[in-house]
Motif scaffolding. Structure first.
Motif, PDB file in Angstrom:
ATOM      1  N   LYS A  67      -0.386  -3.576  -1.393  1.00  0.00           N
ATOM      2  CA  LYS A  67      -0.897  -5.394  -0.408  1.00  0.00           C
ATOM      3  C   LYS A  67      -2.107  -5.626  -1.256  1.00  0.00           C
ATOM      4  CE  LYS A  67       3.482  -6.054   1.500  1.00  0.00           C
ATOM      5  NZ  LYS A  67       3.861  -7.184   0.762  1.00  0.00           N
TER       6      LYS A  67
ATOM      7  N   GLU B 234       2.053  -4.486  -4.884  1.00  0.00           N
ATOM      8  CA  GLU B 234       3.445  -5.022  -3.821  1.00  0.00           C
ATOM      9  C   GLU B 234       3.715  -3.904  -2.758  1.00  0.00           C
ATOM     10  OE1 GLU B 234       6.691  -6.467  -1.521  1.00  0.00           O
ATOM     11  OE2 GLU B 234       5.382  -7.691  -2.658  1.00  0.00           O
ATOM     12  N   ARG B 235       2.979  -2.939  -2.887  1.00  0.00           N
ATOM     13  CA  ARG B 235       2.859  -1.277  -2.224  1.00  0.00           C
ATOM     14  C   ARG B 235       2.269  -1.619  -1.011  1.00  0.00           C
ATOM     15  NH1 ARG B 235       5.160   4.104  -4.721  1.00  0.00           N
ATOM     16  NH2 ARG B 235       6.402   2.090  -5.072  1.00  0.00           N
TER      17      ARG B 235
END
Length: 236
Positions: A200, A197-198
């Motif tokens: 990508k 998430e952080r």
């Protein structure tokens, strides 16, 4: 590595002989993951109607983990049952030694799962309870895209394989070690999710980053993952 499946092409390769060979092969395995991988692969090869399979574990009676799978479909279907909190796999773990459904879309026992089963192309399931030990439960699950894929013969063969698998798994592992492994796998998965998430990135790239930092810092991977999930930072 798991022992190759028995050769069933010879004249003397009756089901009894094949199952006896499988039992001996499983007993020789020393690694729980290898026992589970060979068990589910053998079940898919030997149980009439089986197309895909998984061995699912539940820790603390909440989190469903696919410990061994033959395909992404099997893994996704385990995850779907865990997400919805219902399904034949969970029923086999918690309540019944054997659970069979001819058509999930029409089975009123799990209405929410039945409504979404078609998304993954799963119609029939045959599930066997492997073990119940304190807060850790296990099941062998067989799937088919066809309705009514499993009959009494399939159930009988699958039950024998599940019994061999359960005995071999109990001999190959300590449940305390299994719980530790599940916890470590869980926290590593959470850490991968944070990195994905952080930054990508995909799951493989996130795992590679964790591994690289683990090696650079000389810290075990699960310890580093726990640090990341607790603090939200990953010091290099």
């Amino acid at each position: 590595m798991p022992t190759p499946l028995p050769d069933t092409s010879g004249a003397d390769s009756s089901l009894a002989v094949v199952l006896a060979d499988l039992a001996r092969d499983l007993q020789r395995e020393q690694v729980p993951d290898d026992v589970m991988a060979q068990s589910v692969a053998s079940a898919c090869a030997l149980v009439p109607g089986a197309e895909e399979g998984s061995i699912s574990l539940v820790r603390a009676r909440r989190h469903v983990l696919s410990a061994a799978v033959t395909s992404d479909v099997a893994r996704q279907f385990d995850a779907l049952q865990g997400q919805l909190g219902e399904g034949p796999c969970l029923a086999a773990m918690y309540a019944e030694p054997v659970v069979r459904t001819d058509d999930l879309a029409e089975d009123t026992r799990w209405p929410r799962l039945g409504a979404r089963a078609d998304e993954l192309g799963v119609r029939s399931m045959l599930c066997f309870q492997l073990f119940v030990h304190e807060n850790t439960l296990g099941a062998l699950n067989l799937l088919s895209a066809k309705p009514a894929a499993f009959d009494d013969e399939a159930e009988a063969v699958g039950a024998m394989i599940a019994t061999h698998a359960a005995v071999a798994l109990a001999g190959a592992q300590k449940f305390d070690h299994l719980r530790t492994a599940l916890t470590n796998r869980d926290v590593i998965g959470q850490a991968k999710g944070i990195l994905m998430e952080r930054f990508k990135v995909d799951a493989d790239q996130a795992f590679a980053l964790l591994t690289r930092v683990s090696q650079d810092r000389n810290v075990k991977l699960h310890v580093l993952a726990s640090e990341l999930t607790s603090t939200g930072s990953l010091e290099r």
